[in-house]
Motif scaffolding. Structure first.
Motif, PDB file in Angstrom:
ATOM      1  N   HIS A  12      -2.649  -3.299  -5.446  1.00 12.65           N
ATOM      2  CA  HIS A  12      -1.515  -2.458  -5.058  1.00 12.65           C
ATOM      3  C   HIS A  12      -0.315  -2.734  -5.955  1.00 12.65           C
ATOM      4  O   HIS A  12       0.337  -1.813  -6.452  1.00 12.65           O
ATOM      5  N   CYS A  65      -7.852   0.773  -2.370  1.00  8.08           N
ATOM      6  CA  CYS A  65      -8.845  -0.051  -1.673  1.00  8.08           C
ATOM      7  C   CYS A  65     -10.228   0.152  -2.278  1.00  8.08           C
ATOM      8  O   CYS A  65     -10.997  -0.809  -2.442  1.00  8.08           O
ATOM      9  N   ASP A 121      -8.932  -9.599   0.385  1.00  4.69           N
ATOM     10  CA  ASP A 121      -7.589  -9.207   0.837  1.00  4.69           C
ATOM     11  C   ASP A 121      -6.538  -9.448  -0.234  1.00  4.69           C
ATOM     12  O   ASP A 121      -5.675  -8.589  -0.483  1.00  4.69           O
ATOM     13  N   ALA A 134       0.825  -1.206   0.000  1.00  8.43           N
ATOM     14  CA  ALA A 134       0.000   0.000   0.000  1.00  8.43           C
ATOM     15  C   ALA A 134       0.864   1.263   0.000  1.00  8.43           C
ATOM     16  O   ALA A 134       0.553   2.249  -0.687  1.00  8.43           O
ATOM     17  N   ARG A 148      -6.941  -7.010  -3.084  1.00  9.22           N
ATOM     18  CA  ARG A 148      -6.406  -5.699  -2.725  1.00  9.22           C
ATOM     19  C   ARG A 148      -4.885  -5.681  -2.870  1.00  9.22           C
ATOM     20  O   ARG A 148      -4.312  -4.721  -3.405  1.00  9.22           O
TER      21      ARG A 148
END
Length: 294
Positions: free
Chosen positions: A206, A144, A199, A34, A202
């Motif tokens: 990234h 996100c 998860d 992230a 995500r």
């Protein structure tokens, strides 16, 4: 030697270059991923705000890359050249075919400021209300939000990779305040990523953002130099309508001579002249049905 110009050039190239610590770092934890994607997006945001960067042309080139990725996800063989042909040589009443439709969707998505209406124009088979609901599905930081939108669309329609990625990139661009859809996710994701849990999806987003921004920064550096050359040679063009034609080259991925606002013979001569001046390239390698681009 004009030292002020040399300094300006060096400064410009430095600003267009992605920091090495973003491109070389390996992010194993999602927190690190992230952080890296945030750093990459910040760099992209600063770059796309520059007056000398041809952002419309960059979005058009990114739309082609995104369409190519979506076509590949669907198992079809068409690549960039075939996609360009499917769109630029359409005649009234012709259908572009499945791959051409994907490319047209991306072109329409990047052409106007992000809104439910503009996205509905790009995705006419998705109701405007559904588009609004999907865009509201994402919360939190930009990546996100984009991942949440992607997951929501894929959960509702598993075979809709193209619409899912367009809406995810729209959510990402909105969150970043970019104004227009800037395709980043499709070219950086694998088909398997689209079916991962929240998860892992995500995390994949990234990583995809970092990879895509690195490529976009390289593309921007190249197109910025090329666009500057096009503008430099533009005063040498004497054909009526040449100014409008140059603007088309500066905002479109590819242009056919027949699309230019000139008589056919004059349009072909202008394209040949721009190639001779090193301002545009012929993209197909063919003797007929040629396409030109910066």
């Amino acid at each position: 030697m004009d030292f002020s110009r040399a300094l300006d050039t060096d400064h410009s190239e430095t600003l267009l270059r992605m920091p090495s610590w973003v491109t070389s770092a390996r992010a194993e934890r999602i927190e690190d991923a992230a952080f890296m994607s945030g750093a990459a997006l910040n760099h992209l945001h600063l770059l796309m705000a520059r007056d000398d960067v041809p952002v419309t042309l960059i979005r058009a080139r990114l739309a082609l890359r995104a369409a190519e990725a979506c076509v590949r996800f669907s198992g079809r063989p068409e690549r960039a050249g075939a996609l360009r042909d499917a769109v630029h040589f359409l005649r009234p009443g012709d259908l572009p075919g499945p791959a051409g439709e994907v490319y047209l969707s991306w072109l329409r998505a990047v052409a106007r400021a992000v809104s439910v209406r503009s996205l509905n124009r790009a995705l006419p088979n998705v109701e405007a209300g559904r588009i609004a609901d999907y865009l509201d599905a994402g919360q939190g930081a930009p990546v996100c939000r984009a991942a949440a939108v992607l997951e929501a669309v894929m959960r509702a329609a598993t075979q809709q990779e193209g619409p899912a990625l367009i809406l995810a990139d729209a959510a990402l661009s909105q969150a970043l305040g970019l104004g227009h859809v800037t395709p980043l996710l499709a070219a950086g994701l694998q088909r398997a990523d689209l079916r991962k849990g929240v998860d892992e999806l995500r995390r994949a987003c990234h990583r995809a953002v970092v990879a895509s921004v690195v490529e976009t920064v390289r593309l921007a550096a190249d197109l910025t130099r090329r666009a500057a050359h096009v503008k430099a040679v533009a005063p040498k063009l004497r054909a009526r309508g040449a100014g409008e034609a140059v603007e088309m080259f500066l905002t479109r991925d590819a242009v056919a001579a027949a699309e230019l606002p000139l008589p056919p013979r004059a349009a072909r001569r202008l394209c040949d002249r721009l190639v001779d001046l090193g301002a545009v390239r012929e993209l197909t390698g063919r003797d007929t049905f040629r396409l030109y681009g910066v």
